[in-house]
Motif scaffolding. Sequence first.
Motif, PDB file in Angstrom:
ATOM      1  N   MET A 284      23.167 -38.979 -22.775  1.00  0.00           N
ATOM      2  CA  MET A 284      22.541 -39.681 -23.758  1.00  0.00           C
ATOM      3  C   MET A 284      21.063 -38.691 -23.560  1.00  0.00           C
ATOM      4  N   PRO A 285      19.871 -38.558 -24.923  1.00  0.00           N
ATOM      5  CA  PRO A 285      19.017 -38.083 -24.486  1.00  0.00           C
ATOM      6  C   PRO A 285      18.081 -38.801 -24.326  1.00  0.00           C
ATOM      7  N   GLN A 286      16.664 -38.573 -23.276  1.00  0.00           N
ATOM      8  CA  GLN A 286      16.630 -39.346 -22.715  1.00  0.00           C
ATOM      9  C   GLN A 286      14.820 -38.857 -22.669  1.00  0.00           C
ATOM     10  N   THR A 287      13.788 -39.704 -22.067  1.00  0.00           N
ATOM     11  CA  THR A 287      12.455 -38.612 -22.039  1.00  0.00           C
ATOM     12  C   THR A 287      11.729 -39.059 -19.856  1.00  0.00           C
ATOM     13  N   ALA A 288      10.841 -38.464 -19.790  1.00  0.00           N
ATOM     14  CA  ALA A 288      10.685 -39.032 -18.332  1.00  0.00           C
ATOM     15  C   ALA A 288       9.613 -39.981 -18.645  1.00  0.00           C
ATOM     16  N   LYS A 289       9.144 -40.322 -20.022  1.00  0.00           N
ATOM     17  CA  LYS A 289       8.041 -41.140 -20.080  1.00  0.00           C
ATOM     18  C   LYS A 289       7.897 -41.618 -21.445  1.00  0.00           C
ATOM     19  N   ASN A 290       7.912 -42.614 -21.408  1.00  0.00           N
ATOM     20  CA  ASN A 290       8.105 -43.644 -22.944  1.00  0.00           C
ATOM     21  C   ASN A 290       6.683 -44.393 -22.969  1.00  0.00           C
ATOM     22  N   PRO A 291       6.585 -44.511 -24.866  1.00  0.00           N
ATOM     23  CA  PRO A 291       5.162 -45.188 -25.238  1.00  0.00           C
ATOM     24  C   PRO A 291       5.631 -46.664 -24.922  1.00  0.00           C
ATOM     25  N   TRP A 292       4.328 -47.176 -24.950  1.00  0.00           N
ATOM     26  CA  TRP A 292       4.576 -49.125 -24.249  1.00  0.00           C
ATOM     27  C   TRP A 292       4.939 -49.668 -25.724  1.00  0.00           C
ATOM     28  N   TRP A 293       5.293 -48.944 -26.699  1.00  0.00           N
ATOM     29  CA  TRP A 293       5.507 -50.168 -27.859  1.00  0.00           C
ATOM     30  C   TRP A 293       6.982 -49.847 -27.289  1.00  0.00           C
ATOM     31  N   HIS A 294       7.695 -48.469 -26.501  1.00  0.00           N
ATOM     32  CA  HIS A 294       8.902 -48.562 -26.761  1.00  0.00           C
ATOM     33  C   HIS A 294       9.517 -48.898 -25.231  1.00  0.00           C
ATOM     34  N   LYS A 295       8.824 -49.374 -24.699  1.00  0.00           N
ATOM     35  CA  LYS A 295       8.983 -50.117 -23.694  1.00  0.00           C
ATOM     36  C   LYS A 295       9.318 -52.025 -23.867  1.00  0.00           C
ATOM     37  N   SER A 296       8.331 -51.750 -24.585  1.00  0.00           N
ATOM     38  CA  SER A 296       8.304 -53.585 -24.925  1.00  0.00           C
ATOM     39  C   SER A 296       9.434 -53.552 -25.730  1.00  0.00           C
ATOM     40  N   ILE A 297       9.965 -53.133 -27.061  1.00  0.00           N
ATOM     41  CA  ILE A 297      11.533 -52.595 -27.341  1.00  0.00           C
ATOM     42  C   ILE A 297      12.967 -52.613 -26.950  1.00  0.00           C
ATOM     43  N   LEU A 298      12.869 -51.467 -25.643  1.00  0.00           N
ATOM     44  CA  LEU A 298      14.280 -52.466 -25.142  1.00  0.00           C
ATOM     45  C   LEU A 298      13.868 -53.285 -23.466  1.00  0.00           C
ATOM     46  N   SER A 299      13.224 -53.435 -23.577  1.00  0.00           N
ATOM     47  CA  SER A 299      12.815 -54.369 -22.916  1.00  0.00           C
ATOM     48  C   SER A 299      12.798 -56.209 -23.600  1.00  0.00           C
ATOM     49  N   ILE A 300      12.973 -56.076 -25.102  1.00  0.00           N
ATOM     50  CA  ILE A 300      13.085 -57.380 -25.952  1.00  0.00           C
ATOM     51  C   ILE A 300      14.402 -58.006 -25.712  1.00  0.00           C
ATOM     52  N   LEU A 301      14.806 -56.248 -26.139  1.00  0.00           N
ATOM     53  CA  LEU A 301      16.503 -55.699 -26.537  1.00  0.00           C
ATOM     54  C   LEU A 301      17.415 -56.740 -25.264  1.00  0.00           C
ATOM     55  N   VAL A 302      16.775 -56.201 -23.996  1.00  0.00           N
ATOM     56  CA  VAL A 302      17.333 -56.248 -23.068  1.00  0.00           C
ATOM     57  C   VAL A 302      18.133 -58.068 -21.907  1.00  0.00           C
ATOM     58  N   ALA A 303      16.057 -58.379 -22.804  1.00  0.00           N
ATOM     59  CA  ALA A 303      16.045 -59.890 -22.720  1.00  0.00           C
ATOM     60  C   ALA A 303      16.788 -60.488 -23.528  1.00  0.00           C
ATOM     61  N   LEU A 304      17.501 -59.970 -24.837  1.00  0.00           N
ATOM     62  CA  LEU A 304      17.599 -60.737 -26.316  1.00  0.00           C
ATOM     63  C   LEU A 304      19.310 -61.124 -25.759  1.00  0.00           C
ATOM     64  N   ALA A 305      20.034 -59.298 -25.156  1.00  0.00           N
ATOM     65  CA  ALA A 305      21.046 -58.807 -24.469  1.00  0.00           C
ATOM     66  C   ALA A 305      21.363 -60.163 -23.996  1.00  0.00           C
ATOM     67  N   CYS A 306      20.571 -60.664 -22.353  1.00  0.00           N
ATOM     68  CA  CYS A 306      21.143 -61.970 -22.059  1.00  0.00           C
ATOM     69  C   CYS A 306      21.186 -62.737 -22.284  1.00  0.00           C
ATOM     70  N   VAL A 307      20.576 -63.485 -23.126  1.00  0.00           N
ATOM     71  CA  VAL A 307      20.396 -64.731 -23.455  1.00  0.00           C
ATOM     72  C   VAL A 307      21.516 -64.561 -24.201  1.00  0.00           C
ATOM     73  N   ASN A 308      21.729 -63.690 -24.844  1.00  0.00           N
ATOM     74  CA  ASN A 308      22.870 -63.673 -26.320  1.00  0.00           C
ATOM     75  C   ASN A 308      24.485 -63.995 -25.442  1.00  0.00           C
ATOM     76  N   SER A 309      24.550 -62.856 -24.160  1.00  0.00           N
ATOM     77  CA  SER A 309      25.517 -63.134 -24.311  1.00  0.00           C
ATOM     78  C   SER A 309      26.312 -64.488 -23.328  1.00  0.00           C
TER      79      SER A 309
END
Length: 374
Positions: free
Chosen positions: A1-26
């Motif tokens: 999977m393509p990955q980068t060494a660093k990600n912008p802040w907005w990318h970190k926020s989107i990923l964090s929101i999705l992870v939180a949503l994944a845990c609550v939804n599961s």
Amino acid sequence: MPQTAKNPWWHKSILSILVALACVNSFSSVFFFRLTTVTNWGIINTIYKYMYPPLIVLGIVFACGFPFYWRAREKGGKIDTEKVQAVLVAIVRYWLALEISGYGFGKLFGLQFGESFFRSDSIVGGLSGYNLTWNYFGHSYVFSSIIAVIQIAGSIMLLFRRTTLPGVLILLPVMINIVLIDLFYGIPLPATLNAIYFTVGLTYLFFLHWNIIQPLFTKILLRPIMVAQPLKQLVRVLVIGCSLGFSVYVSGYVITKQPIAGKWRVTKTLRNNVEVSGNDWQSDSSAWQNIYIEHYKRITCSPNPYFADVKRSQMGEYAVNPGDSSITVRMFDPARNLLIHVNHVNNNTMIWKYQIGIDTVELFLERSLVASHE
């Protein structure tokens, strides 16, 4: 999977929101909605009641706080961003695989789109969008099973990094279609939100592979045709223009709005000037009680006064003959033409008179359902 060494802040926020949503939804899906079908509902409901609110709070705290923590540690070189991203993306992938495959297996084993005696005995016009959707997809087990196999196969692909992109490309069109159905057919809010969550997660994974996907949209893979540019543009316009023109012509000039369209109730029937008994429709399918005249040339004559009896109704096409107040009706089965002379008393009543063999039939009709444009 393509990955980068660093990600912008907005990318970190989107990923964090999705992870939180994944845990609550599961938690909500697995530990509540699924467990309540196999164990004591009261106990599970109590656990869910006290655990779900704190879990939502923790999810919000994680979604809001973790991006700042991640960024601060990243600046100090104290965190492996690539590893963190891989773990968080894996959580999203496994969440989507768990939930979407659950819907797929539900279709295969009849837990979704299952038989409903209430819906089967309901009039279609009275069904809600939700029940209408369930009836439609539940009508063919093979069709719903195909959707299920796609959901299960795509979910399995999400479990592996190498096949994540093919899995997303398989599942995303299906989920977008489901979201549209849920929104416009009044599917209950929890199911609609789930479909939206899954679609957002798949969209994130889609754009995570954008460096791979982008060339498909920008790179010319085939050799261009050596045709003059003006001619090429003309052909392009004609390709779409022909389809548009045909649709405009047919809808505007061929299939015109008919003022007689609507549902008409037969109030009295005369056969050879003798009134037909009101109970003849029970044994005689030609003793019509309701006439359904559509805008698109279709006509259905039903003997049942209470609902449109598909098995006993006679269907056909009609054409309004201009200038002589008559309608030509061609029945599909049996194949016969009826020349019906129409006497319009007013917009809500009319009289039909036609010949069947040696019999003269006269129908007195009253409009009971007006066409929507009127």
